[in-house]
Each structure stands twice: as structure tokens, then as C-alpha cells.
Design a protein around this motif. Sequence first.
Motif, PDB file in Angstrom:
ATOM      1  N   VAL A 156       0.840  -1.185   0.000  1.00 25.04           N
ATOM      2  CA  VAL A 156       0.000   0.000   0.000  1.00 25.04           C
ATOM      3  C   VAL A 156       0.888   1.254   0.000  1.00 25.04           C
ATOM      4  O   VAL A 156       1.891   1.312   0.711  1.00 25.04           O
ATOM      5  N   PRO A 157       0.548   2.237  -0.837  1.00 25.57           N
ATOM      6  CA  PRO A 157       1.360   3.461  -0.855  1.00 25.57           C
ATOM      7  C   PRO A 157       1.015   4.348   0.344  1.00 25.57           C
ATOM      8  O   PRO A 157      -0.162   4.584   0.620  1.00 25.57           O
ATOM      9  N   VAL A 158       2.044   4.790   1.033  1.00 23.96           N
ATOM     10  CA  VAL A 158       1.819   5.676   2.183  1.00 23.96           C
ATOM     11  C   VAL A 158       2.539   6.994   1.915  1.00 23.96           C
ATOM     12  O   VAL A 158       3.725   7.004   1.585  1.00 23.96           O
ATOM     13  N   TYR A 201       0.694  10.068 -13.189  1.00 23.74           N
ATOM     14  CA  TYR A 201       1.195   8.731 -13.537  1.00 23.74           C
ATOM     15  C   TYR A 201       0.289   7.603 -13.047  1.00 23.74           C
ATOM     16  O   TYR A 201       0.325   6.500 -13.592  1.00 23.74           O
ATOM     17  N   CYS A 202      -0.469   7.821 -12.009  1.00 20.22           N
ATOM     18  CA  CYS A 202      -1.287   6.717 -11.467  1.00 20.22           C
ATOM     19  C   CYS A 202      -2.222   6.194 -12.563  1.00 20.22           C
ATOM     20  O   CYS A 202      -3.060   6.919 -13.064  1.00 20.22           O
ATOM     21  N   PRO A 203      -2.092   4.932 -12.947  1.00 17.10           N
ATOM     22  CA  PRO A 203      -2.889   4.406 -14.058  1.00 17.10           C
ATOM     23  C   PRO A 203      -4.362   4.264 -13.714  1.00 17.10           C
ATOM     24  O   PRO A 203      -5.188   4.034 -14.584  1.00 17.10           O
ATOM     25  N   GLU A 204      -4.683   4.389 -12.442  1.00 13.29           N
ATOM     26  CA  GLU A 204      -6.041   4.104 -12.024  1.00 13.29           C
ATOM     27  C   GLU A 204      -6.754   5.359 -11.523  1.00 13.29           C
ATOM     28  O   GLU A 204      -7.859   5.270 -11.000  1.00 13.29           O
ATOM     29  N   CYS A 210      -6.189   7.177  -8.949  1.00 10.26           N
ATOM     30  CA  CYS A 210      -6.472   7.006  -7.513  1.00 10.26           C
ATOM     31  C   CYS A 210      -5.866   8.100  -6.653  1.00 10.26           C
ATOM     32  O   CYS A 210      -6.030   8.085  -5.431  1.00 10.26           O
ATOM     33  N   ILE A 211      -5.109   8.983  -7.264  1.00 10.59           N
ATOM     34  CA  ILE A 211      -4.539  10.074  -6.479  1.00 10.59           C
ATOM     35  C   ILE A 211      -5.171  11.369  -6.985  1.00 10.59           C
ATOM     36  O   ILE A 211      -5.199  11.620  -8.190  1.00 10.59           O
ATOM     37  N   GLY A 212      -5.721  12.144  -6.051  1.00 13.27           N
ATOM     38  CA  GLY A 212      -6.339  13.402  -6.445  1.00 13.27           C
ATOM     39  C   GLY A 212      -5.292  14.478  -6.661  1.00 13.27           C
ATOM     40  O   GLY A 212      -4.123  14.299  -6.324  1.00 13.27           O
ATOM     41  N   TYR A 251      -9.758   2.177  -4.231  1.00 16.12           N
ATOM     42  CA  TYR A 251      -9.471   1.700  -5.578  1.00 16.12           C
ATOM     43  C   TYR A 251      -7.992   1.481  -5.876  1.00 16.12           C
ATOM     44  O   TYR A 251      -7.657   0.798  -6.833  1.00 16.12           O
ATOM     45  N   CYS A 252      -7.102   2.105  -5.104  1.00 16.60           N
ATOM     46  CA  CYS A 252      -5.663   1.965  -5.353  1.00 16.60           C
ATOM     47  C   CYS A 252      -5.303   0.483  -5.436  1.00 16.60           C
ATOM     48  O   CYS A 252      -5.576  -0.287  -4.527  1.00 16.60           O
ATOM     49  N   LYS A 253      -4.681   0.107  -6.557  1.00 18.58           N
ATOM     50  CA  LYS A 253      -4.365  -1.310  -6.779  1.00 18.58           C
ATOM     51  C   LYS A 253      -2.990  -1.690  -6.238  1.00 18.58           C
ATOM     52  O   LYS A 253      -2.576  -2.840  -6.349  1.00 18.58           O
ATOM     53  N   GLY A 254      -2.266  -0.691  -5.733  1.00 17.42           N
ATOM     54  CA  GLY A 254      -0.966  -0.974  -5.136  1.00 17.42           C
ATOM     55  C   GLY A 254       0.116  -1.292  -6.153  1.00 17.42           C
ATOM     56  O   GLY A 254       1.044  -2.047  -5.854  1.00 17.42           O
ATOM     57  N   CYS A 255       0.027  -0.693  -7.346  1.00 21.22           N
ATOM     58  CA  CYS A 255       1.013  -1.012  -8.390  1.00 21.22           C
ATOM     59  C   CYS A 255       2.404  -0.506  -8.018  1.00 21.22           C
ATOM     60  O   CYS A 255       3.407  -1.040  -8.474  1.00 21.22           O
ATOM     61  N   GLY A 256       2.467   0.571  -7.233  1.00 21.38           N
ATOM     62  CA  GLY A 256       3.752   1.090  -6.794  1.00 21.38           C
ATOM     63  C   GLY A 256       4.368   2.144  -7.698  1.00 21.38           C
ATOM     64  O   GLY A 256       5.472   2.626  -7.439  1.00 21.38           O
ATOM     65  N   ILE A 257       3.658   2.523  -8.770  1.00 24.79           N
ATOM     66  CA  ILE A 257       4.219   3.526  -9.685  1.00 24.79           C
ATOM     67  C   ILE A 257       4.439   4.856  -8.963  1.00 24.79           C
ATOM     68  O   ILE A 257       5.489   5.490  -9.108  1.00 24.79           O
ATOM     69  N   CYS A 258       3.479   5.262  -8.141  1.00 22.40           N
ATOM     70  CA  CYS A 258       3.598   6.569  -7.473  1.00 22.40           C
ATOM     71  C   CYS A 258       4.855   6.616  -6.608  1.00 22.40           C
ATOM     72  O   CYS A 258       5.602   7.598  -6.638  1.00 22.40           O
ATOM     73  N   ALA A 259       5.092   5.537  -5.877  1.00 22.06           N
ATOM     74  CA  ALA A 259       6.269   5.504  -5.010  1.00 22.06           C
ATOM     75  C   ALA A 259       7.547   5.502  -5.846  1.00 22.06           C
ATOM     76  O   ALA A 259       8.518   6.198  -5.549  1.00 22.06           O
TER      77      ALA A 259
HETATM   78  S1  SF4 Z   1       0.030   2.362  -5.962  1.00 23.59           S
HETATM   79 FE1  SF4 Z   1      -0.528   2.513  -8.103  1.00 23.59          FE
HETATM   80  S2  SF4 Z   1      -2.743   2.507  -8.059  1.00 23.59           S
HETATM   81 FE2  SF4 Z   1      -2.086   2.990  -5.988  1.00 23.59          FE
HETATM   82  S3  SF4 Z   1      -2.024   5.204  -5.948  1.00 23.59           S
HETATM   83 FE3  SF4 Z   1       0.032   4.516  -6.433  1.00 23.59          FE
HETATM   84  S4  SF4 Z   1       0.069   4.591  -8.681  1.00 23.59           S
HETATM   85 FE4  SF4 Z   1      -2.074   4.640  -8.069  1.00 23.59          FE
END
Ligand code: SF4
Lengths: 406, 320, 94
Positions: free
Chosen positions: C36-38, C53-56, C58-60, C69-77
Motif C-alpha cells: 500500500v502506498p503511504v 502517472y497513477c494508471p487508475e 487514484c490520487i487526487g 481503488y488503489c491497486k498498489g502497483c507502486g508507480i507513485c512511489a
Molecule cells: S500504488 Fe498505483 S494505483 Fe495505488 S495510488 Fe500509487 S500509482 Fe495509483
Amino acid sequence: MRLVETGNHVAAWGARLARVEVVSAYPITPQTQVIEEISRFIDEGEMDCEYIPVESEHSAMAAMIASAAMGVRSFSATSAHGLAYMHELLHWAAGIRLPMVMVNVNRALGPGWNIWCDHQDTLAARDTGWIQIHCASHQEILDSIIQAYRISEDPKVNLPVMVCYDAIFLSHNYMQVEVPDQETVDRFLPPFRSLWSLDLEHPLTHGSVIYPDDYEEVRYSMFQGLENAREVIKTAAEEYREKVGGYHGDLVDAYRMEDADHALVAMGSVASEARVAVDMLRERGYAFGLVRVRSYRPFPAEELAAFLAPLRTAMVIDRSISFGMEGPLFSEVKAALYGRGGVSVYDIVTGLGGRDITYELIAENAVAAAEGGLEPRTTWPSVRINEHHLLSKRGVEGLRGKGGAS
Amino acid sequence: MRLKDFPEEELFLQGSAACQGCPGSAAIRVAFKALGRNTILSVIASCTSVFQSPFPVSALDLPTLNMAFATGGATASGLSAAADRLVAKGVLKEKPTILVWAGDGGTYDIGIQALSGAAERNTDFIYVCYNNEAYSNTGTQRSGATPYAAWTTNTTRGKGEWRKDVAQIMVAHGIPYVATASLAYPTDMFRKFARAKEIKGTRYIEIQAPCPPGWKFPSSHTIKVARLAVQSGMWMLYEHENGKTTYTAGTQRIIQGQSKLVPVEEYLRAQGRFGHLFHPERDEKRIGEIQERINHVFETLQFTHKMKEHIMDIELAPPR
Amino acid sequence: MPKRKRKAAEEIGFVTTLSVPSEGSVGLTGSWRIFVPVLDAERCNKCLLCWIYCPEACIGKDIRIDYDYCKGCGICAEECPRGAITMVKEEKKQ
Ligand code: SF4
Ligand SMILES: Cc1ncc(C[n+]2csc(CCOP(=O)(O)OP(=O)(O)O)c2C)c(N)n1
Ligand code: SF4
Ligand code: SF4
Ligand SMILES: [Mg+2]
């Protein structure tokens, strides 16, 4: 207005009078004159319409589906290989539940390029969910195209309609037609309507993934649309007779069936020869009549049963073949009669690839059928090996002799 | 345009069926932001058919027509012709943007005829190819866009052929606008969509779309791989308008000498689909071939750029 | 002629594959997460890269993460230039 025109030009008139707004089509003999005439109408400002000169029939159908989805009355025309080429999208066009009309000029399929009349093309498209109307005259082509939009756009139907007519016999021969004026047609055919469209204010997504739990109902709804079309085709034919004039039957068209003991069953232009054959047979003491199937889908099972079940003989004329089975119209007529009456049903497959079907051939086989002298299955009365086949066979034997083919 | 000026409204709704780290949904978000609500969308058979989510709901908040695989260009022609009619009749005040969204399979392979036809007719629409360099929807088979030496499920030892270049094929059609884009350069991508929106006629935009499951890298690396593609010269950013190609963003910086090409090995190593080039042993030959091609292209471009700085009017066709 | 005894199926009218735009079209995709992104708001400079960048989506724009809805892809981090987002193992709720 009275015109002496080819069936193709008459079809173009049908589209024009129906106030078609988008045409997408690709040339193929014997359909080309339809789209040439429409282009001319547009160029001369007689038709207010967008013409999309697509690069294939697959694209023609895709573009037509798309324009219909935008809520615009759309038209296309094709034949044989073109119809086969767009087959994937015939399913799509019906599945999307939007009204549209296409003309198909019935022509044979290759190999062996043959541009002449044959019903194999439309029969292979039978189960795509399209309504199929088969015409027997130039006037019927014109009237059917206009009626087709009424049928297609009826809220109980919302399915595409294919108006079919025979290559050369109808597409290219000249015949006299009565062309109604625009106001008259407008009284019969209201502006375009459909049950849904791509709407910017009300965005919906059409045609994404659908699971087994949901899919069957979509197909059943299409099935019901075609069932509903039975009544709608009848009403359209009646109302057309009233408001515009001209009547060619509804699901079927009957000739001298009132007091018939026997019947011919046929589709398309061969009905003309069949009528002559009926008259001839009557003179010879055989009380034949003719039932012409006008709507192949929905198939007029009840109507055919009502006409044929009480008779002694019915002989079907099939202008195509279901390989590995029998004449397709024959199969369906028998299915319609299942469990009803004791009528004996016969079938001749003839007239493939434009071969003439003479009234003598029809009458001869009809007499044999009536007398019980015809096998009760599909027969091929006009097949004969000629010099050309023999020459070709010798060529093949030469190739085999060389070890080239085994 | 800076990120803070991008519209906030989301026309791709969260909670879709896309994989974690999906490049397709990431690209759609930026494209939709640039094009806005007055857009009619057609989605061609691809991962997008699936990740928009199944009946009876949809992550796409635009009027959308899903269409068969080979129909992209033709569908646009139908939508556009009908929209013209609706504008002529006053049903629509303004013509919406017609947007076709297709994968590389639907563009390079089965749909190229319809696309070429629409481009030749100069149909008024934007065609987007999100290029994940394989048929991802059907489980990652090769496409005409799969690069040389890449693993797919039907090129298990690496593809033996070089990819074709549909963006250049579209340039050859003489359409008004062609651009390539990268997920790692969102402002460049946004600007290209915004530019395309202003133009009439056929516009083609191709976005490289690194796909985590298909290319075999962790879902968090989608943007990183996209960036490496540009930095290594495996993916080039440009736009072509009025007969002139302008290189943009990271590609431009390399050509103008502000940054250096990253060795392609770094890009290849970031993805499992090229793993066989490094394990069990290093495949010098194929790695070398790939690097050499890139070097050739960039040396030519850098040379042209230097020449241009001296002789203003020289116009060379973009190398392929 | 035998009468139909049973209806083939009920009248269902017009049914076609039209779908309605909806958030959560496959449900609460937050349940897909393993990590989970923190966000460490202190470090964030509101550059908006994670937002775009968030593909979903999920970040305002306010850099609030929608954990439904955050799928936890990790792109944001991965992409945050300030290291303001870290991926930590998800504590699964019952
Ligand atoms: S982990 Fe992925 S889906 Fe979740 S907020 Fe970050 S970029 Fe978006
Ligand atoms: C006529 C036809 N052939 C094959 C398919 C199966 N099919 C659906 S999507 C697809 C691959 C799509 O690849 P691409 O266009 O690259 O999109 P991606 O899935 O990679 O996003 C294939 C082969 C189909 N739908 N229609
Ligand atoms: S396979 Fe690739 S392109 Fe397809 S949905 Fe998954 S991440 Fe997106
Ligand atoms: S990428 Fe990092 S610094 Fe930029 S807005 Fe997001 S959390 Fe803040
Ligand atoms: Mg792909």
C-alpha cells in the motif's frame, strides 16, 4: 414518375427516396451501378448525403454500423464476395441493435469468378440476425428498400434489413418502375429513429465484455426482434400499399394458390418463370400454384404451412446448396411442415451461377413430382457434363500422369 | 502546459479491470484530459476492450462504441460522416472529436488496411495506437510492432524480425498530423493531443505502452521502462506536421546533445522479455545489433541537427 | 395444428450490450493490493507527478490517495522525485 431502369439504379432510387444520409460501400460486380448512381445523385445535389468510399466491404459495414450508432440513416450495397468479406460485421450490425439497410445483389461465389445469379451468398449470411427480403421485380426492389427502413426502425425490431435481388436478371436488365414522389414516401417513412445512439450528454458504452450470465438474453432479445418483424413486415406492406401504392406480398407472395393441389416454392426472380410454369401446368391439368418466399428471415413457417400442408405436392426450387445436406430452402420448408398434413415435398437445385431456369424445366420436374416420379430429396435436374468439363478433366488426367497430382 | 493546468476531471473512472500498472489506462487518462468531454470514442478489440470492465458498467465516461478488430479506420469514417450530417442538420452545435483507440495488433497488423483507407480519405479523426508491442489481450503473441529479439509466447527465443514503423507509414500517407508519445513524458503527450485536437483531418498518435505482465517487469516500473525506452533511443518522440518532423522532449535532448544516449542494455535488462539476451549467457550479437541500429539512427539525426545549425534550409527525411 | 403449450421464454423486450459509466466497475479494486502506498505529506512538494502517472486515477490533485481503488502497483512511489511515498505491506482487514 415512370422510369425504365436497371434494378441497380432503381435500388439507388430507393435509398434516395428513403432520405439516406450516409452511404458506405465498395464496388463489386453486379452491384456497382447502385453506388455509381448514388454518387451521381449526390454530386448533382439531388441527394443530401455523405458517401464514404471505403477501401473494402469489411470497412463498408464497419462504417455503416458507426454511422447508424451516431443516429443517422445509413445504407450500403454489396454482393457475393463482398457479403462474405463483411461476414464478421454482419453479426456485429445485428448484435448492435441499430436500424440500417443494405442491398445485396445475389451472385455466385468463387473460385471460378462468376458474376451471375446464385443465392449462396445470402443463404450463407442467413444466421447473422439480419432480416432478409428477396425481391422478384424492379418495382419490388424500390418498394422493399423504402419498406425496409420502416421495418428496421420499428422499435419492436431494431435490426438491420438486407434487401436481396438477383444478379443480372434484376440488377442489370431494364424494367419499367413507378417511382413515387418524395412527399408520398415521407408520409410513409418517418424520420430516422432508433432505440439508442452515441450521445454526448448521456454517454454509454456499447459492446464490451459480457459474461455467460448476461449474454443469452442479448441473443434472445434479437430472436424476439426477428419474431416481432413478422407482424411489422405485414403492416409495412399494407401501409405502403395504402399510402404509396404497390404490393408484392408480405412474408410470402402467392400466385394461383386458392384452388391449388400442388405448389412450387421459390425465391427471387425465378418466380417469373415459375408463374409461367404454373399457367402451363394448369393447362396440362395439374392444379399448381406458386408460393414465393419474400422474407427468408424471419422465415414464414406459419404462412408456408397454411398454404402447403393441405396440398398433395410441393416442389421447392433452390438456387443454392447446403453442402453435405440439401437445398437450404427445401430444409426449411420441410421444417415448417413438420407434423402438419401429408404433403410430399420435393426439391430441385438449379440455376446456380446464373444458369437459366426455364419454365419447361420447372414444369417437367413439377409433373414428375406430382406423379410421384421424382425422388423425395434434393435432385439436380440441370447438371450435365459438357465439352468444357471434359477438356478440363483431360488436363487434370495429364497432370496426374506426370505425377504432378495424386 | 504544466501538470497543474491539466484538467482535473477524470473521464476514465477508477476501479477498472486494468492490471496493476497498466500503460493503457495510464495513457487513456492523459488523452481524455487533453481531448475533453466532447469526444466520441471507439475502442478496437484489445486489452482496452477488457480493462474498461464488463457489461453492464464501464470505466469509460465517454459515448463509446466497441468495435471489431480490423475496423478502426472505417469506424472513424462512419462516425465522422454521421457527425458531419448531425452538424449540418443542427442536431450538434459543434463537431465532436472522433477518437479511435487501438492496440498495436489492431494497428500494425489486422487493422492497417482500414487505417490506411481512412488516412487516404483524410477522415477527420484522431487514431491512437497504444503500442505494447504484442497482442496482450490474447496472452502476449508477437505483432508487427514487437521489437527484434523480444520474447513473446510465439517467439520463445526472441523475435527474428525487426519491427515495422507505422508512424512513418502514416507520415507517408501525407496526413496533417503524426506524433509519437511516451508515458514518461506526460506534458509532451498532453500537448500533442491538444495540438491534434485543433487540426482537421486524420491525425495519428502512437504511444509506447510498456506492459508489466507482457514485458515481464514489476508493475511499479511502467513509467521507468517508458523513460528508458526514450533515453536509450528505442522509442523516439516526435511530431510531424506540414511536411516537417520535430523531435521532442527526451529524444530532442539527445539529438541536440543536451543528454547522452543511455546504453540500450539498460533498457533491455529492465524487462524479462529480453532476459534470454543475458541468461544463461550474454548474447553479444543481438545486443550489438540493436545498439548499432540505434547508433546509426541517432548519428544521422545528430549530424543533420549540426548541419542545420550551420545551413538553415536543409531538410532531410526522418531516418527510419 | 398443435397449440404452443408453454411460452419459449418470457417477453424481455430490448436488451443489448450497453454499459453505464461507473466508478468501481469491477468493484473495490483496493482489495487487489499487496503493498500500500503511504504518503509522507511533509516531503511532498505537490509536483503532481504521482497524480498524472497513477494508471487508475487514484490520487487526487490534492495528493490524496483513494484506498478504495488503489491497486498498489507502486508507480507513485517509484516515480515520486522526493521519495514522499513508500510502499508498505498491506495489513489485510477482515
Ligand atoms: S500504488 Fe498505483 S494505483 Fe495505488 S495510488 Fe500509487 S500509482 Fe495509483
Ligand atoms: C478478427 C479477430 N481475430 C482475432 C481476434 C482475437 N484478438 C482480440 S484482441 C487481440 C490482440 C490485440 O492486440 P493489440 O491490438 O496489440 O492490443 P492489446 O491486447 O495488446 O492491448 C486478438 C488477437 C479478434 N478479436 N478478432
Ligand atoms: S496486459 Fe498490459 S496492456 Fe493489457 S491490461 Fe494488463 S497491463 Fe494493461
Ligand atoms: S510525486 Fe511525490 S512530491 Fe510529487 S506530488 Fe506526488 S507525492 Fe508529492
Ligand atoms: Mg498490443
